[in-house]
Scaffold this active site. Structure first.
Site, PDB file in Angstrom:
ATOM      1  N   PHE A 119       0.812  -1.223   0.000  1.00 19.46           N
ATOM      2  CA  PHE A 119       0.000   0.000   0.000  1.00 19.46           C
ATOM      3  C   PHE A 119       0.843   1.270   0.000  1.00 19.46           C
ATOM      4  O   PHE A 119       0.361   2.340  -0.354  1.00 19.46           O
ATOM      5  CB  PHE A 119      -0.932   0.016   1.230  1.00 19.46           C
ATOM      6  CG  PHE A 119      -0.246   0.398   2.519  1.00 19.46           C
ATOM      7  CD1 PHE A 119      -0.062   1.747   2.842  1.00 19.46           C
ATOM      8  CD2 PHE A 119       0.236  -0.552   3.411  1.00 19.46           C
ATOM      9  CE1 PHE A 119       0.593   2.121   4.019  1.00 19.46           C
ATOM     10  CE2 PHE A 119       0.894  -0.193   4.577  1.00 19.46           C
ATOM     11  CZ  PHE A 119       1.071   1.156   4.878  1.00 19.46           C
ATOM     12  N   CYS A 134       9.470   1.735   3.213  1.00 18.90           N
ATOM     13  CA  CYS A 134      10.352   0.591   3.511  1.00 18.90           C
ATOM     14  C   CYS A 134      11.777   1.057   3.734  1.00 18.90           C
ATOM     15  O   CYS A 134      12.588   0.329   4.288  1.00 18.90           O
ATOM     16  CB  CYS A 134      10.308  -0.408   2.375  1.00 18.90           C
ATOM     17  SG  CYS A 134      10.864   0.306   0.836  1.00 18.90           S
ATOM     18  N   LYS A 172      -1.590  -6.854  -9.247  1.00 20.31           N
ATOM     19  CA  LYS A 172      -2.530  -6.999  -8.124  1.00 20.31           C
ATOM     20  C   LYS A 172      -2.071  -5.969  -7.097  1.00 20.31           C
ATOM     21  O   LYS A 172      -1.191  -6.219  -6.271  1.00 20.31           O
ATOM     22  CB  LYS A 172      -2.441  -8.421  -7.571  1.00 20.31           C
ATOM     23  CG  LYS A 172      -3.664  -8.950  -6.820  1.00 20.31           C
ATOM     24  CD  LYS A 172      -4.141  -8.102  -5.666  1.00 20.31           C
ATOM     25  CE  LYS A 172      -3.296  -8.196  -4.439  1.00 20.31           C
ATOM     26  NZ  LYS A 172      -3.683  -7.248  -3.365  1.00 20.31           N
TER      27      LYS A 172
END
Ligand code: NAD
Length: 498
Positions: A149, A281, A173
């Protein structure tokens, strides 16, 4: 209620599913749309359309593919504000930050524009007498991208440019929490001239991902997300015979040596720890303060936190927006609530943040700063993925290096110093995949590749750049002899090169 569609065969496709998930506006806490979790029939339909499209796209000319990439680059650039607004509405990050991720994502499309150079093979003339050898790169076929996300445009673009330019058909996806930006990317690819079926967007949850991992029509899985899921994706998809790149979570340290400039280090720490509410991240989540640097650095960071404005991402005054969901916000808050009991010192507590008006029900948590953190504490051991910065105090450089190298994660790391020799030693000794010297978020430019070590990456395939070209192509070596009838004879021995 607005319902998100899939993107199949070049058009939006309403889902027949009876499984739907909510998409929140993190700044208000309201549900703003519903997302379908694809049915088995929809998964079959998307793989079938991608398989058909992969054939002709994979054999199209490199110049035709390059033309689409150039046009796509132009369209994303032209419509970046619309894309950024879609990111902010569902993710919550500020508009400026969303523009930043689009611009970093576009670097990868620019890299893909040079595909003619990246796809060159090798050639060896006269490898043996009368024998020439050359190698070619061919597309894998149908590939799937499964994305997190936190970067709804940049991470899909890490994969998409190279995957498509190499001649593959790609099924994306995206995260079920903020999927709308990927639908805009699909529209722009079509507008750029990409043939129908070459890029699809299929929405879903863990169950849908499971079907993609096992589908025999998909040759490669490119995954970015948290460590437990990356680990599982890697083992399941490799067991199903697929090529896999699986990038996981992180706990990124910023080592501050005693000679560092305190103001530069404090500015960098605040930017890298609290930007995008720490949901990066490559966010810095641990400061490793060496020697006497800790007290002045902590004071400088705390001062800067007082000046931050927290609010909705679409307000130009906002420095830091909300977290992605209420559940995630509450989990982040629990680390601060438990830190003092574990022996740490909470210097700035995000619970003290007050937001009012429409934002009162948003998923906000204030910037938090925790001192005297040690391994073994939950706040140190786990990836928090929120606006929480821990400070670990160590006496020497050797202790700092040992701390970083003992951590199970190995994504990014930074060292702040004025000593080139110390920085070089650290860069060579540290067990992380990406190192910054006075650079807090060392995300490599697109001409290099992105990837962590240890529990931040499973397998050995890094993302984008040259590693992306390797991942999205299969090489073939062709050995050729154009016989000279005058020298032809029978020889039952194994082919020799001398
Ligand atoms: P996540 O692992 O929960 O989800 C990532 C993707 O996997 C989503 O598309 C999701 O639908 C799917 N998924 C979730 N659970 C699954 C399951 N059980 N089985 C199969 N698929 C599943 O990650 P997230 O919360 O969306 O993103 C944040 C995480 O991603 C953080 O840990 C962050 O460090 C990491 N991340 C890593 C990088 C990197 O380059 N290493 C980049 C961005 C984010």
């Amino acid at each position: 209620m607005r319902r998100i569609t899939h993107w199949v065969n070049g058009t939006p496709k309403e889902s027949d599913t009876d499984r739907w998930g909510p998409i929140f506006n993190p700044a208000t806490g309201e549900i703003q749309a519903e997302i379908p979790f694809a049915t088995p029939a929809e998964i079959e339909q998307v793989v079938a359309s991608a398989t058909t499209a992969a054939g002709s796209w994979g054999s199209s000319s490199i110049s035709a593919r390059t033309e689409v990439m150039f046009e796509f680059r132009h369209l994303v650039h032209t419509r970046k504000d619309e894309l950024a607004s879609a990111i902010t509405a569902e993710h919550g990050k500020t508009h400026d930050d969303a523009l930043g991720e689009i611009s970093r994502g576009l670097e990868n499309v620019e890299y893909a524009c040079g595909i003619a150079s990246h796809l060159k093979g090798g050639h060896t003339s006269q490898a043996s007498r009368g024998i020439d050898v050359h190698s070619i790169r061919q597309p894998v076929g149908v590939v799937a991208g499964i994305t997190p996300f936190n970067f709804p445009v940049m991470v899909p673009l890490w994969m998409t440019g190279n995957a498509l330019a190499c001649g593959n058909a790609m099924i994306l996806k995206p995260s079920e929490k903020d999927p709308s930006a990927s639908m805009i990317l699909a529209e722009l690819l079509k507008e750029a001239g990409l043939p129908d079926g070459v890029f699809s967007v299929l929405h879903g949850d863990a169950q849908v991902v499971g079907s993609l991992l096992e589908h025999p029509g998909i040759g490669a899985i490119s995954f970015v997300g948290s460590t437990p899921i990356a680990r599982s994706i890697y083992s399941r998809a490799t067991a199903a015979g697929k090529r896999v790149q699986a990038l996981g979570g992180a706990k990124n340290h910023m080592v501050v040596l005693p000679d560092a400039d305190i103001n530069v280090a404090a500015d960098s720490a605040v930017s890298a720890a609290y930007g995008s509410a720490g949901e990066r991240c490559m966010a810095v989540s641990v400061i490793v303060a060496v020697g006497e640097v800790a007290d002045p650095l902590l004071e400088a960071i705390a001062q800067r936190l007082e000046a931050l404005t927290i609010g909705p991402g679409n307000d130009p005054k906002t420095d830091m927006g909300p977290l992605i969901t209420r559940e995630h916000r509450d989990k982040v808050a629990s680390y601060i609530a438990g830190a003092a009991d574990e022996g740490a010192t909470v210097v700035v507590d995000g619970h003290n943040l007050v937001v009012d008006g429409e934002a009162a029900n948003g998923f906000f948590f204030g910037p938090s700063l925790v001192d005297n953190v040690k391994p073994g504490m939950r706040v140190y051991d786990e990836e928090i993925f929120g606006p929480v910065l821990s400070v670990v105090r160590v006496p020497t450089y050797a202790d700092a290096a040992e701390l970083v190298n003992s951590n199970p994660y190995g994504n990014g790391v930074a060292v702040f110093t004025r000593d080139g020799g110390a920085a070089r030693k650290f860069s060579r000794e540290v067990t992380c995949g990406m190192v910054g010297v006075n650079v807090p978020i060392p995300v490599p430019v697109a001409t290099y590749s992105f990837g962590g070590w240890k529990d931040s990456l499973f397998g050995d395939a890094h993302m984008y750049g040259p590693a992306g070209i390797d991942f999205f192509t299969r090489t073939k070596v062709i050995t050729t002899r154009w016989p000279d009838p005058a020298t032809s004879s029978v020889d039952l021995g194994f082919p020799k090169t001398r």
